[in-house]
Motif scaffolding. Structure first.
Motif, PDB file in Angstrom:
ATOM      1  N   GLN A 292       0.804  -1.234   0.000  1.00 46.39           N
ATOM      2  CA  GLN A 292       0.000   0.000   0.000  1.00 46.39           C
ATOM      3  C   GLN A 292       0.839   1.287   0.000  1.00 46.39           C
ATOM      4  OE1 GLN A 292      -3.154  -0.406  -0.331  1.00 46.39           O
ATOM      5  NE2 GLN A 292      -3.284  -2.584   0.128  1.00 46.39           N
ATOM      6  N   VAL A 293       2.121   1.155   0.335  1.00 48.52           N
ATOM      7  CA  VAL A 293       3.056   2.284   0.466  1.00 48.52           C
ATOM      8  C   VAL A 293       2.681   3.202   1.645  1.00 48.52           C
ATOM      9  CG1 VAL A 293       4.484   3.901  -0.854  1.00 48.52           C
ATOM     10  CG2 VAL A 293       3.208   2.186  -2.057  1.00 48.52           C
ATOM     11  N   TYR A 294       1.872   2.697   2.563  1.00 47.70           N
ATOM     12  CA  TYR A 294       1.592   3.437   3.796  1.00 47.70           C
ATOM     13  C   TYR A 294       1.301   2.440   4.917  1.00 47.70           C
ATOM     14  CZ  TYR A 294      -3.454   2.591   2.904  1.00 47.70           C
ATOM     15  OH  TYR A 294      -4.673   2.008   2.694  1.00 47.70           O
ATOM     16  N   THR A 295       1.298   2.937   6.157  1.00 43.81           N
ATOM     17  CA  THR A 295       0.859   2.126   7.300  1.00 43.81           C
ATOM     18  C   THR A 295      -0.263   2.893   7.994  1.00 43.81           C
ATOM     19  OG1 THR A 295       2.480   3.196   8.737  1.00 43.81           O
ATOM     20  CG2 THR A 295       3.138   1.098   7.731  1.00 43.81           C
ATOM     21  N   GLU A 296      -0.988   2.197   8.868  1.00 40.80           N
ATOM     22  CA  GLU A 296      -2.086   2.827   9.602  1.00 40.80           C
ATOM     23  C   GLU A 296      -1.976   2.545  11.092  1.00 40.80           C
ATOM     24  OE1 GLU A 296      -5.950   3.070   6.698  1.00 40.80           O
ATOM     25  OE2 GLU A 296      -5.733   1.271   7.914  1.00 40.80           O
ATOM     26  N   THR A 297      -2.367   3.533  11.883  1.00 40.80           N
ATOM     27  CA  THR A 297      -2.449   3.312  13.328  1.00 40.80           C
ATOM     28  C   THR A 297      -3.766   2.593  13.628  1.00 40.80           C
ATOM     29  OG1 THR A 297      -3.641   5.361  13.763  1.00 40.80           O
ATOM     30  CG2 THR A 297      -1.238   5.498  13.775  1.00 40.80           C
ATOM     31  N   LEU A 298      -3.976   2.288  14.895  1.00 42.34           N
ATOM     32  CA  LEU A 298      -5.225   1.649  15.321  1.00 42.34           C
ATOM     33  C   LEU A 298      -6.433   2.452  14.847  1.00 42.34           C
ATOM     34  CD1 LEU A 298      -6.787  -0.401  17.128  1.00 42.34           C
ATOM     35  CD2 LEU A 298      -6.386   1.140  19.054  1.00 42.34           C
ATOM     36  N   PHE A 299      -6.304   3.777  14.840  1.00 42.55           N
ATOM     37  CA  PHE A 299      -7.428   4.642  14.468  1.00 42.55           C
ATOM     38  C   PHE A 299      -7.465   4.971  12.975  1.00 42.55           C
ATOM     39  CE2 PHE A 299      -7.094   5.081  18.991  1.00 42.55           C
ATOM     40  CZ  PHE A 299      -8.404   5.248  19.419  1.00 42.55           C
ATOM     41  N   GLY A 300      -6.461   4.479  12.233  1.00 44.90           N
ATOM     42  CA  GLY A 300      -6.465   4.693  10.785  1.00 44.90           C
ATOM     43  C   GLY A 300      -5.636   5.876  10.323  1.00 44.90           C
ATOM     44  N   ARG A 301      -4.843   6.455  11.232  1.00 47.96           N
ATOM     45  CA  ARG A 301      -3.947   7.565  10.837  1.00 47.96           C
ATOM     46  C   ARG A 301      -2.856   6.984   9.927  1.00 47.96           C
ATOM     47  NH1 ARG A 301      -2.780  12.408  13.544  1.00 47.96           N
ATOM     48  NH2 ARG A 301      -3.913  11.690  15.387  1.00 47.96           N
ATOM     49  N   ARG A 302      -2.648   7.598   8.792  1.00 51.25           N
ATOM     50  CA  ARG A 302      -1.701   7.038   7.819  1.00 51.25           C
ATOM     51  C   ARG A 302      -0.350   7.738   7.832  1.00 51.25           C
ATOM     52  NH1 ARG A 302      -5.084   6.113   2.179  1.00 51.25           N
ATOM     53  NH2 ARG A 302      -6.633   4.677   3.057  1.00 51.25           N
ATOM     54  N   ARG A 303       0.676   6.925   7.512  1.00 52.92           N
ATOM     55  CA  ARG A 303       1.987   7.499   7.226  1.00 52.92           C
ATOM     56  C   ARG A 303       2.497   6.829   5.956  1.00 52.92           C
ATOM     57  NH1 ARG A 303       7.549   7.797  10.874  1.00 52.92           N
ATOM     58  NH2 ARG A 303       8.788   8.713   9.232  1.00 52.92           N
ATOM     59  N   TYR A 304       2.945   7.634   5.018  1.00 51.96           N
ATOM     60  CA  TYR A 304       3.369   7.109   3.711  1.00 51.96           C
ATOM     61  C   TYR A 304       4.872   6.858   3.674  1.00 51.96           C
ATOM     62  CZ  TYR A 304      -1.272   7.818   1.852  1.00 51.96           C
ATOM     63  OH  TYR A 304      -2.624   7.712   1.626  1.00 51.96           O
ATOM     64  N   PHE A 305       5.259   5.810   2.906  1.00 54.61           N
ATOM     65  CA  PHE A 305       6.668   5.420   2.786  1.00 54.61           C
ATOM     66  C   PHE A 305       7.039   5.250   1.313  1.00 54.61           C
ATOM     67  CE2 PHE A 305       5.283   4.191   6.956  1.00 54.61           C
ATOM     68  CZ  PHE A 305       6.326   4.642   7.760  1.00 54.61           C
ATOM     69  N   PRO A 306       7.327   6.348   0.619  1.00 55.33           N
ATOM     70  CA  PRO A 306       7.625   6.257  -0.812  1.00 55.33           C
ATOM     71  C   PRO A 306       8.859   5.406  -1.131  1.00 55.33           C
ATOM     72  CG  PRO A 306       7.983   8.498   0.024  1.00 55.33           C
ATOM     73  CD  PRO A 306       7.301   7.736   1.103  1.00 55.33           C
ATOM     74  N   ASN A 307       9.768   5.239  -0.138  1.00 53.42           N
ATOM     75  CA  ASN A 307      11.000   4.479  -0.415  1.00 53.42           C
ATOM     76  C   ASN A 307      10.908   2.994  -0.068  1.00 53.42           C
ATOM     77  OD1 ASN A 307      12.434   6.664  -1.420  1.00 53.42           O
ATOM     78  ND2 ASN A 307      13.081   7.318   0.625  1.00 53.42           N
TER      79      ASN A 307
END
Length: 418
Positions: A292-307
């Motif tokens: 997905q190129v991102y991760t999610e917290t328990l609440f669905g907050r995303r952080r993207y990882f283009p690398n």
């Protein structure tokens, strides 16, 4: 999901953070003045010592001049002494490697610590206060990629805690007359969240039983009853506990533990054999992030990882390590702490105590309030309860076997309550 985070977590605390900044925290200027005098005196002594050992005077704050003195004049040898521009590297890791046989290095490291404390905090903070002698630092809700707060003018998120010299700075943050500083911090919040998100049975059990997590983990990894765990075993378990949730590999583990690579590998493997739920969860986060190129917290907050799918190994590895940690850190020190701020405020208001307690600092997993002395116990009870029940009370109504535990303390200054 992201709308929900804004509506339920971020938006309700905007006014609380604004109020915290406007209210500020009281600074004992006289204390900082005396601390500054003492530390500058100490800095002068260290400067003289360094000049004496080096046999000449030079600008210790200049990496170029320091490198020339250490490597050219004094002839020290380092495996990684050159920067990309060809100049000598004098970063901490290089100096630490040289420390054993060169007495000047100990003095330089001590000089650097003092210099940083003075230039970042001690000489700066008193000048930044308002006419009310309060420090009104800025707290940024969206200041980091994980969703946790950052702060500036000055950066209070990095208030030193590791050394005695650094800790003394906290004594200069004080409560006003008739008030106390009341602090609350979550106990081992990231490890609790790791147990929660992974559903690892053994880790969950340790927390449910109210045992010390590091001793509990050591007991499983070393195959020794809890009462036989010694300080060294606990230290090793602590290193791997925190290391693993930050994506630490075997090489870094060996560095932190000491010993051989084989020993570190064995310890690493044994840890994941014992805590297979955590292992599978972390692997799952990595696989999800790669897709997905991102991760999610328990609440669905995303952080993207283009690398995360980069062909450059260094970039890919770094992205993987950070991705593994992002859901844990984001849930613990962003979502949970922000909900705690919201619910504490709501509950204080309902108890008619809002004008008796003022939020003055938020640092990592900790909240600091300035509280009227006569209402300490009432307020402590309200805030502690709000913080410990955030998950089931949130819009997820999240139920977990892992209890959130909050420690609290109070005192006349911030150093006293730690």
């Amino acid at each position: 999901k992201l709308d929900k985070i804004y509506e339920e977590i971020e938006k309700p605390i905007i006014h609380i953070i604004k109020k915290m900044q406007d209210y500020g925290i009281l600074i004992d200027k006289k204390y900082f003045e005396n601390l500054s005098k003492g530390y500058h005196k100490e800095l002068d002594k260290l400067t003289d010592k360094i000049y004496k050992i080096a046999g000449l005077e030079f600008n210790i704050n200049s990496p170029k001049q320091l490198g020339e003195v250490l490597f050219d004049k004094m002839g020290m040898k380092s495996s990684k002494k050159k920067n990309s521009n060809g100049s000598f590297s004098t970063k901490v890791s290089v100096l630490e490697e040289l420390e054993e046989n060169n007495p000047i290095i100990k003095e330089i490291l001590a000089y650097r610590e003092l210099q940083k404390l003075l230039s970042t905090y001690i000489d700066v903070i008193p000048k930044m206060t308002g006419e009310d002698d309060r420090l009104h630092a800025k707290f940024l809700q969206n200041g980091t990629t994980t969703g946790r707060f950052s702060s500036q003018d000055p950066n209070l998120q990095n208030l030193p805690i590791k050394t005695e010299l650094g800790k003394r700075i906290r004594n200069g943050f004080i409560a006003g007359k008739g008030y106390k500083l009341l602090t609350f911090d979550y106990s081992q919040i990231e490890l609790r969240v790791a147990a929660m998100l992974s559903g690892d049975k053994k880790m969950t059990q340790i927390f449910c039983d109210g045992k010390d997590i590091h001793s509990g983990v050591a007991s499983f990894v070393f195959g020794v009853p809890l009462e036989k765990i010694d300080g060294e075993m606990r230290r090793k378990a602590k290193v791997i506990n925190f290391g693993i949730i930050y994506g630490m590999g075997v090489s870094s583990l060996r560095k932190s533990l000491g010993g051989t690579r084989e020993e570190a590998q064995k310890f690493y493997d044994n840890y994941f054999n014992q805590f297979s739920g955590l292992r599978d969860y972390l692997e799952g986060v990595k696989v999800f992030a790669m897709k997905q190129v991102y991760t999610e917290t328990l609440f669905g907050r995303r952080r993207y990882f283009p690398n995360i799918n980069s062909r450059i190994p260094f970039l890919k590895n770094m992205a993987e390590r950070t991705a593994i940690n992002a859901p844990i850190q984001g849930t613990a020190t962003a979502d949970i702490i922000k909900l705690a701020i919201r619910y504490s405020e709501e509950d204080l208001k309902n108890a008619d105590l809002l004008n008796k307690a003022h939020l003055v600092l938020q640092i990592h997993d900790e909240l600091v309030y300035e509280v009227e002395e006569g209402f300490l116990m009432e307020i402590e009870k309200v805030i502690k309860n709000a913080m410990q029940t955030v998950l089931e009370r949130s819009y997820l109504h999240y139920k977990t076997n892992v209890p959130l535990i909050v420690h609290s303390g109070f005192g006349d200054n911030f150093g006293e309550v730690k």
